[in-house]
Design a protein around this motif. Structure first.
Motif, PDB file in Angstrom:
ATOM      1  N   UNK A  80       0.855  -1.186   0.000  1.00 50.54           N
ATOM      2  CA  UNK A  80       0.000   0.000   0.000  1.00 50.54           C
ATOM      3  C   UNK A  80       0.894   1.240   0.000  1.00 50.54           C
ATOM      4  N   UNK A  81       0.993   1.914  -1.144  1.00 41.77           N
ATOM      5  CA  UNK A  81       1.874   3.079  -1.276  1.00 41.77           C
ATOM      6  C   UNK A  81       1.266   4.290  -0.574  1.00 41.77           C
ATOM      7  N   UNK A  82       2.107   4.977   0.214  1.00 43.28           N
ATOM      8  CA  UNK A  82       1.694   6.211   0.888  1.00 43.28           C
ATOM      9  C   UNK A  82       2.405   7.410   0.248  1.00 43.28           C
ATOM     10  N   UNK A  83       3.720   7.295   0.072  1.00 35.37           N
ATOM     11  CA  UNK A  83       4.516   8.343  -0.593  1.00 35.37           C
ATOM     12  C   UNK A  83       5.301   7.655  -1.713  1.00 35.37           C
ATOM     13  N   UNK A  84       5.183   8.143  -2.931  1.00 32.35           N
ATOM     14  CA  UNK A  84       5.800   7.445  -4.063  1.00 32.35           C
ATOM     15  C   UNK A  84       6.787   8.336  -4.805  1.00 32.35           C
TER      16      UNK A  84
END
Length: 660
Positions: free
Chosen positions: A337-341
């Motif tokens: 689950x990406x939060x900051x990419x």
């Protein structure tokens, strides 16, 4: 007004207040300060009627409505927004009375009661209460979806925000707030500060956040030496006045010491001489009558410093196209689950970075990733040789072993060091004597936070990652941390809602927003302006605010001298871009204003129709009871809706002026 008259209070064997007096005027915003354990919360208990003074009395108008933040939140199935509205007890009581009256058999008296209750509900702003609750909860960091979730589904910190929302929803003449910023992040604190500035009643706040106190209060009430001491102005003004008083007191003490020494010298030399005996006796009497000034208390201010790092690799860390987030196990396996990419970031030796961003944007996720607590979901993270990280997590205090002692914690990370050296080190962090070997379970939150800091300092880090390190610290320890960080020779990345700490210890800001990490070209005042402006525009767009690009800030003024035609063309291009940007920001606000004006015209026309129908005498006949009730309800609703639309129209006009 509130009068404290000859108040004395003991808790157990400890005297908190002795013959204390103070007067607080209506409408004042008071910051209540004092050392930990001085009696601030006990004073609140007396104002709430939960504690009673051993002597003296507290007097304030009995008609005043009192609001305060509950310390406990039951695990209810009730929706968060309904729980917040419950703070308006009078409104809920009227709603309950109306429900009972409407379910009762229809009578003429009952019809009159229902009409009266509808009028009372209109006076209590019942028809805008949901909108007001949504605004409060949005300001405190809740999304519209979260507002519908049950109270039981939230963590302890978020439940405290709900308790704060309840207190703010309650119409009050006296509002008591005990550490309201403890469970808030920076954007929620900025919103709360703005809300409290507009609060019309008398406000008393206990807080260890000096910037928050400076922004809100105009009176400081200090509990010192078992007395209540009043100072005009905010916290910074108090510090200046207090410093001047201490300087004056020290000067008077030194002067009196010289006078006493002079008198005693004369007495010693001449008391045995007959010719000087009368003068000596006169000076003995003068010395006896001289009221001895109390010496200043020895300064007990806590201070510490970070030890110099052993090495300083450069760069300390490089993130190459890193996605930060969490790995979640489900029926299909592990998913990320990406939060900051897309993080491309090089951390250089000596940088001092303050990390900004609204709640839930991913600040803590980013910190955990560079601390090594969370592996990157993708991309590469390279660390320099000799990197030593000192990491203070947001819940660091809860991660300590509460059944163990401070010495045990330090031995665990320094097993080969002599015990006496470890004891001396802990003593420098105010853990003396038996405290070093006592379990930390009964320690205060501030003492546990001080231990967590001591463990970091011992490791001599060259990179400090601090995520909300001040949550449990009092003003004195916060100032000690600020001074220590200002002198720290290594690299610092700091997340904090304490603006004084951010200003004093960092020299550049980065912002996490919309799943990205990027530089923020501005200071904390710019961030505050951006936060309010973008939240307001986002409300019109029904979208999340985006952070300002570097090129959008601090543009050169139009009359900046230019050296040549290329500079002139560049200047025109920037001006055109600026016009386009302003036009894009204005368009949704202008659209909203137009829609509000159309709605106002319709509602005003409908209210005129209702007024005309209610002006007819026959509407008040017994046969028209139900029609009358319907018309009264609609009239009240219409009036409140018009008021709300007019208020929003004014807000949008102000927003349009700011954008222009």
């Amino acid at each position: 007004m509130i009068r404290f008259q000859h108040i004395s209070l003991m808790r157990g064997t400890k005297t908190l207040l002795e013959n204390a007096d103070a007067t607080l005027n209506p409408g004042e915003k008071i910051g209540l300060i004092g050392a930990n354990g001085a009696g601030k919360s006990s004073l609140f208990g007396m104002l709430r009627g939960e504690l009673h003074a051993d002597q003296g009395e507290i007097d304030f108008p009995s008609r005043w409505r009192l609001a305060y933040v509950a310390q406990e939140t039951p695990a209810l199935d009730r929706a968060a927004i309904e729980y917040a509205i419950d703070g308006d007890v009078h409104l809920r009581h009227l709603q309950q009375q109306l429900a009972e009256a409407e379910s009762a058999p229809a009578t003429a008296a009952n019809g009159s009661l229902i009409a009266e209750l509808h009028g009372a509900l209109a006076d209590a702003d019942a028809y805008t209460v949901r909108s007001r609750a949504e605004q409060l909860l949005t300001g405190l960091g809740f999304t519209l979806d979260q507002m519908q979730l049950p109270v039981a589904s939230f963590s302890g910190g978020w439940r405290m925000r709900l308790n704060l929302a309840q207190a703010l929803m309650c119409p009050s003449d006296l509002l008591l707030l005990d550490e309201p910023t403890n469970h808030l992040d920076l954007d929620a604190i900025i919103w709360l500060e703005d809300w409290l500035k507009r609060y019309a009643g008398t406000l008393i706040i206990i807080s260890h956040d000096r910037d928050f106190l400076d922004g809100v209060v105009n009176v400081i009430l200090q509990i010192d030496e078992q007395k209540l001491k009043r100072y005009s102005g905010n916290y910074s003004a108090f510090e200046r006045q207090r410093a001047a008083q201490l300087t004056l007191a020290q000067s008077m003490l030194e002067k009196q010491t010289r006078q006493r020494a002079h008198l005693q010298s004369f007495i010693d030399r001449f008391k045995a001489k007959a010719t000087k005996a009368r003068q000596a006796q006169s000076r003995i009497k003068a010395l006896a009558k001289m009221e001895e000034l109390a010496p200043l208390r020895a300064a007990a201010e806590f201070s510490f410093e970070f030890r110099d790092p052993v090495s300083a690799p450069n760069p300390l860390m490089v993130l190459d196209d890193v996605d930060a987030g969490y790995r979640i196990e489900d029926s299909k396996g592990t998913i990320g689950k990406k939060i900051v990419s897309g993080i491309n970031f090089s951390l250089q030796s000596g940088q001092r970075i303050g990390l900004l961003g609204v709640n839930g944007a991913g600040k803590s996720t980013f910190i955990k990733t560079i601390a090594g607590d969370l592996p990157p979901l993708s991309g590469k993270l390279h660390t320099g040789k000799g990197l030593v990280i000192g990491y203070f997590a947001q819940h660091q205090v809860e991660m300590l072993w509460h059944d163990e002692s401070p010495l045990w914690h330090l031995v665990k990370i320094a097993p080969d060091t002599r015990e006496q050296e470890l004891r001396n080190f802990l003593g420098s962090f105010n853990f003396p004597g038996n405290m070093v070997t006592s379990p930390i379970a009964p320690f205060s939150g501030g003492e546990k936070a001080r231990l967590a800091l001591a463990l970091i300092v011992w490791q001599r880090p060259n990179l400090l990652l601090l995520d909300e390190p001040t949550n449990h610290l009092d003003l004195e320890t916060r100032e000690a941390l600020t001074m220590a960080l200002a002198q720290f020779e290594g690299t610092l990345v700091l997340v904090s809602h304490d603006r004084h700490l951010l200003r004093a210890t960092t020299d550049q800001f980065m912002i996490v927003a919309d799943g990205k990490l990027q530089p923020f070209d501005g200071d904390l005042d710019d961030y505050r302006d951006w936060l309010f402006k973008t939240k307001l525009v986002a409300k019109s767009l029904n979208a999340e605010p985006s952070p300002p690009a570097v090129s959008e800030r601090r543009n050169a003024p139009a009359d900046t001298p230019v050296a040549d035609n290329s500079n002139r063309r560049e200047q025109k291009r920037f001006e055109a871009q600026d016009r386009q940007r302003i036009s894009a920001l204005k368009k949704p606000v202008e659209t909203r204003i137009k829609r509000l004006e159309e709605q106002l015209a319709k509602r005003n026309a409908r209210k005129d129709e209702l007024d005309a129908q209610l002006a007819a005498p026959e509407i008040y006949d017994a046969a028209n009871k139900e029609t009358l009730k319907t018309l009264l309800t609609e009239q009240a609703y219409c009036a409140k809706e018009i008021e709300q639309l007019e208020h929003e129209w004014l807000e949008q006009q102000e927003a349009l002026e700011k954008i222009s």
